[in-house]
Scaffold this motif. Structure first.
Motif, PDB file in Angstrom:
ATOM      1  N   ILE A   3      41.058  26.980  42.575  1.00 30.10           N
ATOM      2  CA  ILE A   3      42.403  26.785  43.105  1.00 30.10           C
ATOM      3  C   ILE A   3      42.535  27.604  44.388  1.00 30.10           C
ATOM      4  O   ILE A   3      43.065  27.136  45.379  1.00 30.10           O
ATOM      5  N   CYS A   4      42.044  28.816  44.346  1.00 32.41           N
ATOM      6  CA  CYS A   4      42.103  29.706  45.509  1.00 32.41           C
ATOM      7  C   CYS A   4      40.676  29.988  45.983  1.00 32.41           C
ATOM      8  O   CYS A   4      39.903  30.636  45.268  1.00 32.41           O
ATOM      9  N   ILE A   5      40.370  29.469  47.151  1.00 28.23           N
ATOM     10  CA  ILE A   5      39.031  29.645  47.707  1.00 28.23           C
ATOM     11  C   ILE A   5      38.832  31.080  48.190  1.00 28.23           C
ATOM     12  O   ILE A   5      37.799  31.692  47.944  1.00 28.23           O
ATOM     13  N   CYS A   6      39.828  31.615  48.860  1.00 28.38           N
ATOM     14  CA  CYS A   6      39.689  32.969  49.431  1.00 28.38           C
ATOM     15  C   CYS A   6      39.331  34.010  48.371  1.00 28.38           C
ATOM     16  O   CYS A   6      38.509  34.879  48.604  1.00 28.38           O
ATOM     17  N   LYS A   7      39.984  33.914  47.208  1.00 32.98           N
ATOM     18  CA  LYS A   7      39.803  34.930  46.176  1.00 32.98           C
ATOM     19  C   LYS A   7      39.058  34.417  44.951  1.00 32.98           C
ATOM     20  O   LYS A   7      39.002  35.091  43.926  1.00 32.98           O
ATOM     21  N   ALA A   8      38.512  33.207  45.060  1.00 35.87           N
ATOM     22  CA  ALA A   8      37.687  32.634  43.992  1.00 35.87           C
ATOM     23  C   ALA A   8      38.417  32.639  42.644  1.00 35.87           C
ATOM     24  O   ALA A   8      37.901  33.105  41.638  1.00 35.87           O
ATOM     25  N   GLU A  13      41.358  30.409  35.183  1.00 35.51           N
ATOM     26  CA  GLU A  13      41.958  31.731  35.338  1.00 35.51           C
ATOM     27  C   GLU A  13      43.472  31.623  35.534  1.00 35.51           C
ATOM     28  O   GLU A  13      44.226  32.464  35.056  1.00 35.51           O
ATOM     29  N   VAL A  14      43.896  30.563  36.250  1.00 35.01           N
ATOM     30  CA  VAL A  14      45.334  30.315  36.393  1.00 35.01           C
ATOM     31  C   VAL A  14      45.931  30.008  35.022  1.00 35.01           C
ATOM     32  O   VAL A  14      46.970  30.563  34.635  1.00 35.01           O
ATOM     33  N   ASP A  15      45.242  29.164  34.258  1.00 34.91           N
ATOM     34  CA  ASP A  15      45.730  28.802  32.921  1.00 34.91           C
ATOM     35  C   ASP A  15      45.867  30.038  32.028  1.00 34.91           C
ATOM     36  O   ASP A  15      46.867  30.191  31.319  1.00 34.91           O
ATOM     37  N   ALA A  16      44.871  30.895  32.064  1.00 34.55           N
ATOM     38  CA  ALA A  16      44.914  32.108  31.245  1.00 34.55           C
ATOM     39  C   ALA A  16      46.074  33.004  31.672  1.00 34.55           C
ATOM     40  O   ALA A  16      46.768  33.583  30.825  1.00 34.55           O
ATOM     41  N   ALA A  17      46.289  33.097  32.974  1.00 35.71           N
ATOM     42  CA  ALA A  17      47.400  33.926  33.465  1.00 35.71           C
ATOM     43  C   ALA A  17      48.736  33.345  33.018  1.00 35.71           C
ATOM     44  O   ALA A  17      49.640  34.090  32.619  1.00 35.71           O
ATOM     45  N   VAL A  18      48.866  32.018  33.059  1.00 38.57           N
ATOM     46  CA  VAL A  18      50.114  31.373  32.617  1.00 38.57           C
ATOM     47  C   VAL A  18      50.338  31.635  31.127  1.00 38.57           C
ATOM     48  O   VAL A  18      51.445  31.970  30.706  1.00 38.57           O
ATOM     49  N   VAL A  28      50.008  35.232  39.149  1.00 42.52           N
ATOM     50  CA  VAL A  28      48.605  34.873  38.888  1.00 42.52           C
ATOM     51  C   VAL A  28      47.673  35.824  39.638  1.00 42.52           C
ATOM     52  O   VAL A  28      46.705  36.336  39.067  1.00 42.52           O
ATOM     53  N   PHE A  29      47.980  36.072  40.906  1.00 37.23           N
ATOM     54  CA  PHE A  29      47.145  37.012  41.671  1.00 37.23           C
ATOM     55  C   PHE A  29      47.127  38.380  40.994  1.00 37.23           C
ATOM     56  O   PHE A  29      46.077  39.001  40.857  1.00 37.23           O
ATOM     57  N   ARG A  30      48.284  38.842  40.574  1.00 31.86           N
ATOM     58  CA  ARG A  30      48.368  40.150  39.911  1.00 31.86           C
ATOM     59  C   ARG A  30      47.541  40.142  38.631  1.00 31.86           C
ATOM     60  O   ARG A  30      46.791  41.083  38.368  1.00 31.86           O
ATOM     61  N   ALA A  31      47.672  39.070  37.836  1.00 36.44           N
ATOM     62  CA  ALA A  31      46.937  38.987  36.572  1.00 36.44           C
ATOM     63  C   ALA A  31      45.425  38.985  36.802  1.00 36.44           C
ATOM     64  O   ALA A  31      44.670  39.456  35.960  1.00 36.44           O
ATOM     65  N   CYS A  32      45.007  38.441  37.945  1.00 38.31           N
ATOM     66  CA  CYS A  32      43.579  38.375  38.269  1.00 38.31           C
ATOM     67  C   CYS A  32      43.103  39.638  38.988  1.00 38.31           C
ATOM     68  O   CYS A  32      41.916  39.753  39.320  1.00 38.31           O
ATOM     69  N   GLY A  33      44.026  40.541  39.265  1.00 39.05           N
ATOM     70  CA  GLY A  33      43.660  41.769  39.959  1.00 39.05           C
ATOM     71  C   GLY A  33      43.316  41.537  41.420  1.00 39.05           C
ATOM     72  O   GLY A  33      42.516  42.273  42.003  1.00 39.05           O
ATOM     73  N   ALA A  42      48.902  28.267  47.641  1.00 38.31           N
ATOM     74  CA  ALA A  42      50.181  28.469  46.937  1.00 38.31           C
ATOM     75  C   ALA A  42      50.718  27.182  46.320  1.00 38.31           C
ATOM     76  O   ALA A  42      51.140  27.174  45.165  1.00 38.31           O
ATOM     77  N   CYS A  43      50.672  26.077  47.074  1.00 39.58           N
ATOM     78  CA  CYS A  43      51.208  24.805  46.563  1.00 39.58           C
ATOM     79  C   CYS A  43      50.384  24.318  45.376  1.00 39.58           C
ATOM     80  O   CYS A  43      50.941  23.951  44.337  1.00 39.58           O
ATOM     81  N   ASP A  44      49.062  24.317  45.523  1.00 39.93           N
ATOM     82  CA  ASP A  44      48.205  23.881  44.410  1.00 39.93           C
ATOM     83  C   ASP A  44      48.358  24.799  43.207  1.00 39.93           C
ATOM     84  O   ASP A  44      48.328  24.346  42.059  1.00 39.93           O
ATOM     85  N   MET A  45      48.531  26.073  43.460  1.00 39.45           N
ATOM     86  CA  MET A  45      48.673  27.009  42.343  1.00 39.45           C
ATOM     87  C   MET A  45      49.997  26.774  41.615  1.00 39.45           C
ATOM     88  O   MET A  45      50.045  26.802  40.387  1.00 39.45           O
ATOM     89  N   ARG A  46      51.065  26.501  42.369  1.00 41.13           N
ATOM     90  CA  ARG A  46      52.354  26.190  41.727  1.00 41.13           C
ATOM     91  C   ARG A  46      52.230  24.941  40.858  1.00 41.13           C
ATOM     92  O   ARG A  46      52.771  24.890  39.762  1.00 41.13           O
ATOM     93  N   GLU A  47      51.544  23.938  41.381  1.00 35.59           N
ATOM     94  CA  GLU A  47      51.349  22.701  40.604  1.00 35.59           C
ATOM     95  C   GLU A  47      50.556  22.984  39.333  1.00 35.59           C
ATOM     96  O   GLU A  47      50.879  22.458  38.268  1.00 35.59           O
ATOM     97  N   ARG A  48      49.530  23.806  39.441  1.00 33.03           N
ATOM     98  CA  ARG A  48      48.716  24.122  38.252  1.00 33.03           C
ATOM     99  C   ARG A  48      49.533  24.925  37.238  1.00 33.03           C
ATOM    100  O   ARG A  48      49.422  24.714  36.033  1.00 33.03           O
ATOM    101  N   ILE A  49      50.339  25.842  37.720  1.00 29.57           N
ATOM    102  CA  ILE A  49      51.197  26.625  36.828  1.00 29.57           C
ATOM    103  C   ILE A  49      52.147  25.686  36.082  1.00 29.57           C
ATOM    104  O   ILE A  49      52.273  25.768  34.853  1.00 29.57           O
TER     105      ILE A  49
END
Ligand code: FES
Length: 66
Positions: A3-8, A13-18, A28-33, A42-49
């Motif tokens: 979902i996030c290329i910059c931070k892999a 991982e998004v699902d687990a954070a949700v 999600v970023f915070r949960a992934c450290g 951001a848009c794709d991550m919102r959709e996945r959330i």
């Protein structure tokens, strides 16, 4: 899939954070450290959330109906 290329950050991982309570990309970023870099994801991550929250609700409803 990433979902996030910059931070892999991957979908799983998004699902687990949700499932742990994340409701916004910043959660999600915070949960992934990690912290966001370009913000393109951001848009794709919102959709996945939203997708994962809907999936979790459907699963809980089906389990409650049994
Ligand atoms: S793709 Fe997520 S911060 Fe760049």
């Amino acid at each position: 899939m990433y979902i996030c290329i910059c931070k892999a950050i991957r979908e799983r991982e998004v699902d687990a954070a949700v499932r742990a309570g994340a409701r916004r990309p910043s959660d999600v970023f915070r949960a992934c450290g990690k912290s966001p870099q370009c913000g393109t994801c951001a848009c794709d991550m919102r959709e996945r959330i939203a997708h994962t929250i809907a999936h979790e609700r459907t699963t809980q409803t089906l389990l409650a109906a049994d």
